[in-house]
Write a protein that holds these residues in place. Structure first.
Motif, PDB file in Angstrom:
ATOM      1  N   VAL A 137      -8.219  69.434  52.522  1.00  0.00           N
ATOM      2  CA  VAL A 137      -8.453  68.864  51.127  1.00  0.00           C
ATOM      3  C   VAL A 137      -9.562  69.473  50.595  1.00  0.00           C
ATOM      4  O   VAL A 137     -10.515  68.953  51.663  1.00  0.00           O
ATOM      5  CB  VAL A 137      -8.210  67.416  50.338  1.00  0.00           C
ATOM      6  N   GLU A 138     -10.007  69.508  49.357  1.00  0.00           N
ATOM      7  CA  GLU A 138     -11.252  69.434  49.092  1.00  0.00           C
ATOM      8  C   GLU A 138     -11.716  68.583  47.968  1.00  0.00           C
ATOM      9  O   GLU A 138     -10.786  68.278  47.553  1.00  0.00           O
ATOM     10  CB  GLU A 138     -11.538  70.904  47.575  1.00  0.00           C
ATOM     11  N   PHE A 139     -13.185  68.483  49.008  1.00  0.00           N
ATOM     12  CA  PHE A 139     -12.960  66.835  48.557  1.00  0.00           C
ATOM     13  C   PHE A 139     -14.930  66.373  49.020  1.00  0.00           C
ATOM     14  O   PHE A 139     -15.732  67.033  49.638  1.00  0.00           O
ATOM     15  CB  PHE A 139     -12.269  65.825  49.459  1.00  0.00           C
ATOM     16  N   GLU A 140     -15.241  65.919  47.609  1.00  0.00           N
ATOM     17  CA  GLU A 140     -16.627  65.812  48.259  1.00  0.00           C
ATOM     18  C   GLU A 140     -16.992  64.294  47.705  1.00  0.00           C
ATOM     19  O   GLU A 140     -16.723  64.098  47.036  1.00  0.00           O
ATOM     20  CB  GLU A 140     -18.240  66.659  47.330  1.00  0.00           C
ATOM     21  N   VAL A 141     -17.930  63.285  48.170  1.00  0.00           N
ATOM     22  CA  VAL A 141     -18.137  62.187  48.643  1.00  0.00           C
ATOM     23  C   VAL A 141     -19.918  62.229  47.316  1.00  0.00           C
ATOM     24  O   VAL A 141     -20.309  63.193  47.311  1.00  0.00           O
ATOM     25  CB  VAL A 141     -18.828  61.701  49.756  1.00  0.00           C
ATOM     26  N   LYS A 142     -19.343  61.396  46.256  1.00  0.00           N
ATOM     27  CA  LYS A 142     -20.334  61.782  45.264  1.00  0.00           C
ATOM     28  C   LYS A 142     -21.613  60.381  45.654  1.00  0.00           C
ATOM     29  O   LYS A 142     -21.256  59.611  46.559  1.00  0.00           O
ATOM     30  CB  LYS A 142     -19.590  61.312  43.813  1.00  0.00           C
ATOM     31  N   ASN A 143     -22.861  60.824  45.363  1.00  0.00           N
ATOM     32  CA  ASN A 143     -24.170  59.459  45.700  1.00  0.00           C
ATOM     33  C   ASN A 143     -24.230  59.482  47.618  1.00  0.00           C
ATOM     34  O   ASN A 143     -23.853  58.303  48.033  1.00  0.00           O
ATOM     35  CB  ASN A 143     -24.043  58.480  44.987  1.00  0.00           C
ATOM     36  N   LYS A 144     -24.071  60.755  47.513  1.00  0.00           N
ATOM     37  CA  LYS A 144     -23.988  60.634  49.277  1.00  0.00           C
ATOM     38  C   LYS A 144     -24.602  59.434  49.806  1.00  0.00           C
ATOM     39  O   LYS A 144     -24.961  58.568  51.212  1.00  0.00           O
ATOM     40  CB  LYS A 144     -24.077  62.229  50.272  1.00  0.00           C
ATOM     41  N   GLU A 145     -26.125  59.822  50.151  1.00  0.00           N
ATOM     42  CA  GLU A 145     -27.444  58.633  50.526  1.00  0.00           C
ATOM     43  C   GLU A 145     -27.054  57.524  49.885  1.00  0.00           C
ATOM     44  O   GLU A 145     -27.356  56.651  50.902  1.00  0.00           O
ATOM     45  CB  GLU A 145     -28.529  59.516  50.571  1.00  0.00           C
ATOM     46  N   LYS A 146     -26.325  57.239  48.762  1.00  0.00           N
ATOM     47  CA  LYS A 146     -26.345  55.797  48.042  1.00  0.00           C
ATOM     48  C   LYS A 146     -25.224  55.120  49.326  1.00  0.00           C
ATOM     49  O   LYS A 146     -25.390  54.312  49.490  1.00  0.00           O
ATOM     50  CB  LYS A 146     -26.623  55.343  46.863  1.00  0.00           C
ATOM     51  N   VAL A 147     -24.432  56.067  49.092  1.00  0.00           N
ATOM     52  CA  VAL A 147     -22.647  55.730  49.586  1.00  0.00           C
ATOM     53  C   VAL A 147     -23.045  54.924  51.672  1.00  0.00           C
ATOM     54  O   VAL A 147     -23.128  53.925  52.037  1.00  0.00           O
ATOM     55  CB  VAL A 147     -21.752  56.612  49.341  1.00  0.00           C
ATOM     56  N   LYS A 148     -24.300  55.834  51.705  1.00  0.00           N
ATOM     57  CA  LYS A 148     -24.681  55.390  53.213  1.00  0.00           C
ATOM     58  C   LYS A 148     -25.249  54.487  53.375  1.00  0.00           C
ATOM     59  O   LYS A 148     -25.189  53.628  54.153  1.00  0.00           O
ATOM     60  CB  LYS A 148     -25.054  57.365  53.754  1.00  0.00           C
ATOM     61  N   THR A 149     -26.232  54.515  52.383  1.00  0.00           N
ATOM     62  CA  THR A 149     -27.005  53.474  52.311  1.00  0.00           C
ATOM     63  C   THR A 149     -26.734  51.948  52.477  1.00  0.00           C
ATOM     64  O   THR A 149     -26.510  50.829  52.949  1.00  0.00           O
ATOM     65  CB  THR A 149     -28.771  53.378  51.341  1.00  0.00           C
ATOM     66  N   TRP A 150     -25.389  52.016  51.199  1.00  0.00           N
ATOM     67  CA  TRP A 150     -24.684  50.925  50.927  1.00  0.00           C
ATOM     68  C   TRP A 150     -23.523  50.499  52.353  1.00  0.00           C
ATOM     69  O   TRP A 150     -23.710  49.512  52.669  1.00  0.00           O
ATOM     70  CB  TRP A 150     -23.684  51.261  50.095  1.00  0.00           C
ATOM     71  N   LEU A 151     -22.653  50.908  53.236  1.00  0.00           N
ATOM     72  CA  LEU A 151     -22.639  51.589  54.371  1.00  0.00           C
ATOM     73  C   LEU A 151     -23.195  50.473  55.447  1.00  0.00           C
ATOM     74  O   LEU A 151     -22.820  49.759  56.273  1.00  0.00           O
ATOM     75  CB  LEU A 151     -21.005  52.504  54.985  1.00  0.00           C
ATOM     76  N   SER A 152     -24.474  51.068  55.179  1.00  0.00           N
ATOM     77  CA  SER A 152     -25.619  50.851  56.258  1.00  0.00           C
ATOM     78  C   SER A 152     -25.901  48.890  56.375  1.00  0.00           C
ATOM     79  O   SER A 152     -25.775  48.647  57.665  1.00  0.00           O
ATOM     80  CB  SER A 152     -26.553  51.495  56.170  1.00  0.00           C
ATOM     81  N   GLU A 153     -26.292  49.356  54.704  1.00  0.00           N
ATOM     82  CA  GLU A 153     -26.424  47.749  54.690  1.00  0.00           C
ATOM     83  C   GLU A 153     -25.028  46.292  55.082  1.00  0.00           C
ATOM     84  O   GLU A 153     -24.614  45.591  55.194  1.00  0.00           O
ATOM     85  CB  GLU A 153     -26.248  47.473  53.060  1.00  0.00           C
ATOM     86  N   ILE A 154     -23.852  46.921  55.097  1.00  0.00           N
ATOM     87  CA  ILE A 154     -22.652  46.260  55.495  1.00  0.00           C
ATOM     88  C   ILE A 154     -23.009  46.055  57.077  1.00  0.00           C
ATOM     89  O   ILE A 154     -22.633  45.195  57.001  1.00  0.00           O
ATOM     90  CB  ILE A 154     -21.121  46.949  55.233  1.00  0.00           C
ATOM     91  N   ILE A 155     -23.043  47.036  57.944  1.00  0.00           N
ATOM     92  CA  ILE A 155     -23.191  47.027  59.134  1.00  0.00           C
ATOM     93  C   ILE A 155     -24.284  46.125  59.092  1.00  0.00           C
ATOM     94  O   ILE A 155     -24.050  45.579  60.335  1.00  0.00           O
ATOM     95  CB  ILE A 155     -23.369  48.088  59.981  1.00  0.00           C
ATOM     96  N   SER A 156     -25.325  46.391  58.736  1.00  0.00           N
ATOM     97  CA  SER A 156     -26.207  45.051  59.328  1.00  0.00           C
ATOM     98  C   SER A 156     -26.038  43.686  58.691  1.00  0.00           C
ATOM     99  O   SER A 156     -26.527  42.969  59.523  1.00  0.00           O
ATOM    100  CB  SER A 156     -27.468  45.283  58.311  1.00  0.00           C
ATOM    101  N   LYS A 157     -25.493  43.168  57.595  1.00  0.00           N
ATOM    102  CA  LYS A 157     -24.654  42.302  57.109  1.00  0.00           C
ATOM    103  C   LYS A 157     -24.295  41.603  58.235  1.00  0.00           C
ATOM    104  O   LYS A 157     -24.348  40.451  58.824  1.00  0.00           O
ATOM    105  CB  LYS A 157     -24.113  42.069  55.849  1.00  0.00           C
TER     106      LYS A 157
END
Length: 143
Positions: free
Chosen positions: A13-33
């Motif tokens: 597929v042709e796909f790109e995550v928007k706001n990659k760094e913010k999404v990574k930070t969000w995912l990291s926050e979930i893990i930390s939680k």
């Protein structure tokens, strides 16, 4: 700031995550939680066909699905895994649920991560809890 070990890939597929760094930070926050340690987390965005083949081959399910998660960690409390997401399902589900594809993508990304954090959705009660946890995760996102 340290680079987070979260990567995004595509297959068929042709796909790109928007706001990659913010999404990574969000995912990291979930893990930390959940007090887990992040070793590595890969999101692979793919087609229905690609994910269906994986579903048949690895899980022996002959159905379409939006997400399949593989936990590769050797230790409890450590996130090391691969989350495969069908972009075709994201778009179709967004239409069905009358939300944006971006909203559905974030829900499914959280869903895959929640599997790595030990949640499953194999019973109605567990599905209800999973949906509650997805909503909690979505409240954390700051895009």
């Amino acid at each position: 700031m340290q680079e987070l070990p979260i990567e995004f890939f595509t297959e068929e597929v042709e796909f790109e995550v928007k706001n990659k760094e913010k999404v990574k930070t969000w995912l990291s926050e979930i893990i930390s939680k959940y007090s887990f340690e992040l070793e590595s987390l890969n999101y692979i965005f793919c087609s229905d066909e690609y994910l269906h083949q994986m579903n048949v081959e690895y899980l022996e399910h002959d159905t379409l699905t939006d997400v399949i998660t593989f936990d590769n960690s050797d230790f409890e409390g450590v996130i090391e895994g691969d989350v495969f997401i069908s972009i075709d399902r994201i778009v179709d589900n967004a239409t069905t649920f009358n939300i944006t594809p971006q909203e559905e993508l974030h829900r499914v990304m959280a869903h895959g991560l929640l599997h790595l954090l030990g949640f499953d959705d194999k019973t109605p009660e567990k599905k209800e809890l999973m949906r509650f946890k997805e909503n909690e995760c979505l409240e954390l996102i700051k895009l």
